[in-house]
Scaffold this active site. Structure first.
Site, PDB file in Angstrom:
ATOM      1  N   ASN A  14       0.830  -1.211   0.000  1.00  0.00           N
ATOM      2  CA  ASN A  14       0.000   0.000   0.000  1.00  0.00           C
ATOM      3  C   ASN A  14       0.865   1.261   0.000  1.00  0.00           C
ATOM      4  OD1 ASN A  14      -3.046  -0.390   0.121  1.00  0.00           O
ATOM      5  ND2 ASN A  14      -2.313  -1.968   1.538  1.00  0.00           N
ATOM      6  N   MET A  90       0.818  -2.999  12.127  1.00  0.00           N
ATOM      7  CA  MET A  90       0.121  -3.952  12.981  1.00  0.00           C
ATOM      8  C   MET A  90       0.303  -3.653  14.467  1.00  0.00           C
ATOM      9  SD  MET A  90      -1.449  -5.274  10.733  1.00  0.00           S
ATOM     10  CE  MET A  90      -1.947  -6.641   9.728  1.00  0.00           C
ATOM     11  N   HIS A 109      -8.073  -0.883   6.024  1.00  0.00           N
ATOM     12  CA  HIS A 109      -8.450  -2.161   6.635  1.00  0.00           C
ATOM     13  C   HIS A 109      -9.081  -3.040   5.562  1.00  0.00           C
ATOM     14  CE1 HIS A 109      -9.515  -4.877   9.873  1.00  0.00           C
ATOM     15  NE2 HIS A 109     -10.722  -4.981   9.341  1.00  0.00           N
TER      16      HIS A 109
HETATM   17  C1  GAR Z   1      -3.242  -4.866   3.853  1.00  0.00           C
HETATM   18  O1  GAR Z   1      -4.137  -5.843   3.363  1.00  0.00           O
HETATM   19  C2  GAR Z   1      -3.936  -3.984   4.865  1.00  0.00           C
HETATM   20  O2  GAR Z   1      -5.278  -3.709   4.543  1.00  0.00           O
HETATM   21  C3  GAR Z   1      -3.844  -4.821   6.113  1.00  0.00           C
HETATM   22  O3  GAR Z   1      -2.557  -5.377   6.065  1.00  0.00           O
HETATM   23  C4  GAR Z   1      -2.144  -5.521   4.700  1.00  0.00           C
HETATM   24  C5  GAR Z   1      -0.822  -4.817   4.533  1.00  0.00           C
HETATM   25  O4  GAR Z   1      -0.295  -5.051   3.269  1.00  0.00           O
HETATM   26  N1  GAR Z   1      -4.037  -4.032   7.286  1.00  0.00           N
HETATM   27  C6  GAR Z   1      -4.657  -4.475   8.375  1.00  0.00           C
HETATM   28  O5  GAR Z   1      -5.102  -5.610   8.479  1.00  0.00           O
HETATM   29  C7  GAR Z   1      -4.784  -3.477   9.492  1.00  0.00           C
HETATM   30  N2  GAR Z   1      -5.801  -3.869  10.406  1.00  0.00           N
HETATM   31  P1  GAR Z   1       0.888  -4.160   2.709  1.00  0.00           P
HETATM   32  O6  GAR Z   1       1.972  -4.152   3.770  1.00  0.00           O
HETATM   33  O7  GAR Z   1       1.335  -4.858   1.467  1.00  0.00           O
HETATM   34  O8  GAR Z   1       0.354  -2.771   2.446  1.00  0.00           O
END
Ligand code: GAR
Length: 220
Positions: A14, A90, A109
Site C-alpha cells: 500500500n 500492525m 483495513h
Molecule cells: C493490507 O491488506 C492492509 O489492509 C492490512 O494489512 C495488509 C498490509 O499489506 N491491514 C490491516 O489488516 C490493518 N488492520 P501491505 O503491507 O502490502 O500494504
C-alpha cells in the site's frame, strides 16, 4: 505541499501504491517525508530506502504502548508531519498518539467496516459467508478500526475462495482506494461532520462508484 509519514510493519504494497501515485502525479499535494516501522525486517522499509526516503526502525522491545508511541510522535514532529498514513501497521495506537494527530491519521483495513474489525478480516469474511467484502480507508480514532470512513471498495466473495485468494482480490482494490483517499485528503476535499466524512467529489474520481458525479444517484 502536505508532509506525509507512512507507518508500516511488513510488505508495504500500500505504501508503494501511494508512492507511485505521488511519482506519477495522481497525488499532487503531498510528499512522503519519512517511513517508520516497528519491524526491522519490513520489506516496506527497504523499498523506502531504495527510493531515497528516510526509513526508520523504532524498536518496540521492552517499551509499553505509550512510551513507544511517544518516541514515534517525537520523530513525526521532528519531520514536521501533517498526516500519518498507516499502511499495514500492525500495532494499536495509544490515546496519546491519536490525540497528538487528531483527525490526521488514516488507516486501511481489508474489510467493509464496520464489519470484520481486527486481525484476519478476510478470514472472518469467509467464515461468515458474506457474498461481498472489500476494503476501507478511514480516519483513526482511539477505537480499533472504528473512525470516520473515507472511501471503500467492494469485491465479491466466491465459494471457492480461501483467505489468500480473497486477500489478493481485496489488495488490488486497496491499491486504488488508498491513493484516492490520500489525494482527497491532500486536496482538502474531506470534511468530518458528526462522525461522517463528506467528500467534495470530482468527475475525475472515477473509481469510486458512489461518487454521484460518476455513478449517478443510485451508485454503480
Ligand atoms: C493490507 O491488506 C492492509 O489492509 C492490512 O494489512 C495488509 C498490509 O499489506 N491491514 C490491516 O489488516 C490493518 N488492520 P501491505 O503491507 O502490502 O500494504
Amino acid at each position: 505541499m502536505y508532509r506525509l509519514a507512512v507507518l508500516l510493519s511488513g510488505r508495504g504494497s500500500n505504501f508503494e501504491a501511494i508512492l507511485n501515485a505521488i511519482k506519477n502525479g495522481y497525488i499532487k499535494n503531498g510528499k512522503i517525508v519519512v517511513v517508520i516501522s516497528n519491524n526491522k525486517e519490513a520489506r516496506g522499509l527497504k523499498v523506502a530506502k531504495d527510493n531515497g526516503l528516510d526509513a526508520i526502525f523504532v524498536d518496540p522491545k521492552g517499551k509499553d504502548r505509550e512510551t513507544y508511541d511517544r518516541e514515534i510522535v517525537e520523530i513525526l514532529k521532528k519531520y514536521d508531519v501533517d498526516y500519518v498514513l498507516l499502511a499495514g501497521y500492525m500495532r494499536i495506537l495509544s490515546g496519546y498518539f491519536v490525540n497528538s494527530f487528531k483527525n490526521r491519521i488514516l488507516n486501511i483495513h481489508p474489510a467493509l467496516l464496520p464489519s470484520f474489525k481486527g486481525l484476519h478480516a478476510q478470514r472472518q469474511a469467509i467464515e461468515k459467508g458474506v457474498r461481498f467484502s472489500g476494503a476501507t480507508v478511514h480516519f483513526v480514532t482511539e477505537n480499533l478500526d472504528d473512525g470516520p470512513i473515507i472511501v471503500q471498495s467492494v469485491v465479491p466473495v466466491y465459494d471457492s475462495d480461501d483467505e489468500d485468494s480473497l486477500s489478493e482480490r481485496i489488495l488490488k482494490t486497496e491499491h486504488k482506494i488508498y491513493p484516492l483517499a490520500v489525494k482527497l485528503l491532500t486536496e482538502d476535499r474531506l470534511k468530518i461532520n458528526n462522525g461522517r466524512v463528506l467528500v467534495d467529489w470530482d468527475e475525475a474520481d472515477d473509481f469510486y462508484v458512489t461518487n454521484p458525479k460518476v455513478g449517478g444517484e443510485d451508485g454503480v
